[in-house]
Design a protein around this motif. Structure first.
Motif, PDB file in Angstrom:
ATOM      1  N   GLY A  45       0.824  -1.217   0.000  1.00 16.10           N
ATOM      2  CA  GLY A  45       0.000   0.000   0.000  1.00 16.10           C
ATOM      3  C   GLY A  45       0.848   1.252   0.000  1.00 16.10           C
ATOM      4  N   TYR A  46       1.942   1.231   0.755  1.00 15.36           N
ATOM      5  CA  TYR A  46       2.849   2.385   0.801  1.00 15.36           C
ATOM      6  C   TYR A  46       3.469   2.623  -0.567  1.00 15.36           C
ATOM      7  CZ  TYR A  46       6.789   5.336   2.159  1.00 15.36           C
ATOM      8  OH  TYR A  46       7.685   6.349   2.259  1.00 15.36           O
ATOM      9  N   LEU A  47       3.926   1.560  -1.228  1.00 11.84           N
ATOM     10  CA  LEU A  47       4.529   1.698  -2.551  1.00 11.84           C
ATOM     11  C   LEU A  47       3.526   2.212  -3.585  1.00 11.84           C
ATOM     12  CD1 LEU A  47       6.735  -1.503  -2.762  1.00 11.84           C
ATOM     13  CD2 LEU A  47       7.498   0.866  -2.520  1.00 11.84           C
ATOM     14  N   ILE A  48       2.311   1.712  -3.506  1.00  7.48           N
ATOM     15  CA  ILE A  48       1.270   2.202  -4.438  1.00  7.48           C
ATOM     16  C   ILE A  48       0.987   3.662  -4.186  1.00  7.48           C
ATOM     17  CG2 ILE A  48      -1.182   1.976  -5.036  1.00  7.48           C
ATOM     18  CD1 ILE A  48      -0.870  -1.040  -4.654  1.00  7.48           C
ATOM     19  N   GLY A  49       0.980   4.056  -2.894  1.00  2.00           N
ATOM     20  CA  GLY A  49       0.779   5.471  -2.565  1.00  2.00           C
ATOM     21  C   GLY A  49       1.891   6.346  -3.125  1.00  2.00           C
ATOM     22  N   LEU A  50       3.116   5.888  -3.032  1.00  2.00           N
ATOM     23  CA  LEU A  50       4.237   6.653  -3.585  1.00  2.00           C
ATOM     24  C   LEU A  50       4.135   6.775  -5.098  1.00  2.00           C
ATOM     25  CD1 LEU A  50       7.348   5.328  -1.595  1.00  2.00           C
ATOM     26  CD2 LEU A  50       6.284   7.572  -1.431  1.00  2.00           C
ATOM     27  N   LEU A  51       3.779   5.684  -5.753  1.00  2.00           N
ATOM     28  CA  LEU A  51       3.680   5.722  -7.203  1.00  2.00           C
ATOM     29  C   LEU A  51       2.513   6.565  -7.693  1.00  2.00           C
ATOM     30  CD1 LEU A  51       4.475   1.986  -8.038  1.00  2.00           C
ATOM     31  CD2 LEU A  51       5.952   3.957  -8.389  1.00  2.00           C
ATOM     32  N   SER A  52       1.437   6.598  -6.936  1.00  2.00           N
ATOM     33  CA  SER A  52       0.275   7.365  -7.380  1.00  2.00           C
ATOM     34  C   SER A  52       0.472   8.866  -7.214  1.00  2.00           C
ATOM     35  CB  SER A  52      -0.980   6.914  -6.639  1.00  2.00           C
ATOM     36  OG  SER A  52      -0.905   7.273  -5.269  1.00  2.00           O
ATOM     37  N   ARG A  53       1.418   9.282  -6.408  1.00  2.00           N
ATOM     38  CA  ARG A  53       1.694  10.715  -6.238  1.00  2.00           C
ATOM     39  C   ARG A  53       2.371  11.300  -7.461  1.00  2.00           C
ATOM     40  NH1 ARG A  53       3.922  11.228  -0.054  1.00  2.00           N
ATOM     41  NH2 ARG A  53       1.976  10.586   0.934  1.00  2.00           N
ATOM     42  N   ARG A  54       3.069  10.481  -8.198  1.00  2.00           N
ATOM     43  CA  ARG A  54       3.828  10.974  -9.361  1.00  2.00           C
ATOM     44  C   ARG A  54       2.933  11.143 -10.495  1.00  2.00           C
ATOM     45  NH1 ARG A  54       9.428   7.615  -9.040  1.00  2.00           N
ATOM     46  NH2 ARG A  54       9.884   8.174  -6.927  1.00  2.00           N
TER      47      ARG A  54
END
Length: 93
Positions: A84-93
């Motif tokens: 979930g953390y990785l998906i959150g980071l990727l969705s910010r870009r």
């Protein structure tokens, strides 16, 4: 007058050839329709078979995942949080 008979004979011959060609074409179209019908039935059977295989595989994977969660609940919660953390980071870009 001989020319009229000759033209009439040619016309009759052309009509007979045309009628034969039309009948042949109709038979070919009927055969194609039958082939398409059989092909669509075969495709439907293949689709149903593939659906059942995929459903069985999905059921098996789901059961394996449930078993893993039961065996290692803390690890699975940590893995879910990390994903979930990785998906959150990727969705910010």
């Amino acid at each position: 007058m001989a020319e009229t008979k000759s033209a009439s004979a040619q016309s009759s011959s052309a009509r007979a050839q045309t009628e034969t060609a039309v009948e042949d074409l109709a038979a070919q179209v009927a055969a194609l329709r039958e082939d398409l019908s059989r092909l669509s039935q075969s495709l439907a059977a293949v689709g149903q078979g593939a659906t059942s295989v995929v459903a069985e595989e999905a059921q098996e994977i789901t059961e394996q995942l449930r078993e893993r969660v039961r065996e290692e609940p803390i690890f699975m919660v940590a893995a879910a949080a990390g994903i979930g953390y990785l998906i959150g980071l990727l969705s910010r870009r």
